[in-house]
Design an enzyme around this catalytic site. Sequence first.
Site, mmCIF file in Angstrom:
data_model
loop_
_atom_site.group_PDB
_atom_site.id
_atom_site.type_symbol
_atom_site.label_atom_id
_atom_site.label_comp_id
_atom_site.label_asym_id
_atom_site.label_seq_id
_atom_site.Cartn_x
_atom_site.Cartn_y
_atom_site.Cartn_z
ATOM 1 N N HIS A 309 -14.179 96.273 83.553
ATOM 2 C CA HIS A 309 -12.840 95.718 83.715
ATOM 3 C C HIS A 309 -12.477 94.979 82.448
ATOM 4 O O HIS A 309 -13.340 94.369 81.813
ATOM 5 C CB HIS A 309 -12.807 94.745 84.905
ATOM 6 C CG HIS A 309 -11.426 94.462 85.380
ATOM 7 N ND1 HIS A 309 -10.648 93.478 84.830
ATOM 8 C CD2 HIS A 309 -10.684 95.054 86.335
ATOM 9 C CE1 HIS A 309 -9.475 93.477 85.438
ATOM 10 N NE2 HIS A 309 -9.468 94.425 86.355
ATOM 11 N N ASP A 367 -12.337 99.145 92.775
ATOM 12 C CA ASP A 367 -12.228 100.561 93.102
ATOM 13 C C ASP A 367 -13.556 101.206 93.454
ATOM 14 O O ASP A 367 -13.588 102.320 93.968
ATOM 15 C CB ASP A 367 -11.597 101.322 91.924
ATOM 16 C CG ASP A 367 -10.125 101.003 91.812
ATOM 17 O OD1 ASP A 367 -9.491 100.884 92.860
ATOM 18 O OD2 ASP A 367 -9.637 100.849 90.688
#
Length: 433
Positions: A309, A367
């Site tokens: 991320h 996710d």
Amino acid sequence: MSGKRTVTVTLDGSNKSTTLPLLSGTLGPDVFDIRKMYNDIGVFTFDPGYGITASCDSKITFIDGDEGVLLYRGYPIEQLAEKSTFLEVCYLLLNGDLPSPQEFRNFEAGVMRHNMLHEQIRQFYNGFRRDAHPMAVMCGVIGALSAFYHDSLDVNDPESRRISAFRLIAKVPTIAAWAYKYNIGQPFMYPKNGYSYAENFLYMFHAVPPEDYKMNPVLARAMDLIMILHADHEQNASTSTVRLAGSTGANPFACIAAGVASLWGPAHGGANEAVLKMLTEIGHVKNIPAFLEDVKDRNNHAKLMGFGHRVYKNYDPRAKIIQKACHDVLAELGIKDDPLLDLAMELEKIALNDKYFVDRKLYPNVDFYSGIILKAMGFPTSMFTALFAVSRTVGWVSQWKEMMEDPGQRIGRPRQIYTGAPQRDYVPIAQRA
Ligand code: ACO
């Protein structure tokens, strides 16, 4: 924002210098305010991908990526996930504070009043191929709302902005559910008031006219939780897209359609679909080491989807919550052993102990597990990102509204380092070799 401290930048080899204010927010690192730098010393800044550039000031969401903290309007995501509901979170994101009981009743009624689509929009669906990806349908239909709601397009009018916000939040579940129904050739189900926001989505998605629909409260709660976790995430790619589009004065339906397009990519919201595809391709625990070698090979473009991320250099707090919800949903559905969940957990364990991922601080993001839970709840992979878009619409709308209410708002217009040909003269084609 305070700005008592300063930083002075001196341009080597010249007598030019500038003193820049250092601004502090409530939380997070300080930022240099570089706005007058070009005027003072004639240079721009260079930060491709905006890794360390604050594009705005915002009161909505805060992330501490090193500590794995996510706050909506100051409230930790863990508390909201446990105690709140999606619609209450919508109120919070849009208005800044949790609602009183009366404020919530009014808000809920306002959203429910706007959840039908203009009947003419039904015809719009027929223009798509039956196998159209739901995100393609969402880009198109959300953008097309601009052609149906002329009465709320004045972005400078607070009442128009308020109604547009209601319309968008209320209608996206209907748009997404109909995209799926159109794919599989089933009749569109109209929204049903009396259900919560998440329940209504499940109803429009799963129900068929000849049968009564029986709501499963555990799945409804899981849907609500997934929506809360995806509701906002400060200045990510799709939110920045919405803000950039909105900065031109474009109408909110067009701006949110731009956000949907930006979310679609596999590096962003499309990752949940990509995770499931990746797990299916790996197929078995014994294939994990070979897959990870491929990922680590710099000649390959393979990524461990659902990992890494831009901001989190620690466990994404949403991933922890969703991993637990995954177990609850599978238990409710009586799925004792889900091979994909087992594979995902083993993959996570191996990756978290692998030097490549440890050195780069790559942890599971939201996710990594969201696809598994959505699949167990009966959603096809093509709907995963569409569901993300449904949940994120409130975040986009809140950020757009905040920007439009800012008197200092200007059109977003980045600069560049030009590396093309220097100025040259045009040569007529007959004289070119
Ligand atoms: N698998 C393998 N290597 C990775 C991964 C990954 N998932 N993510 C980052 N890396 C590597 C990069 O190759 C780079 O290595 P290097 O230093 O040897 O060149 C290093 O880690 C740093 O990564 P960047 O690409 O610079 O990180 P960036 O902030 O630009 O990208 C992103 C973040 C796009 C999320 C990236 O981690 C990624 O592509 N992850 C997979 C897709 C994904 O899960 N996206 C969902 C994000 S969450 C969301 O949008 C809801």
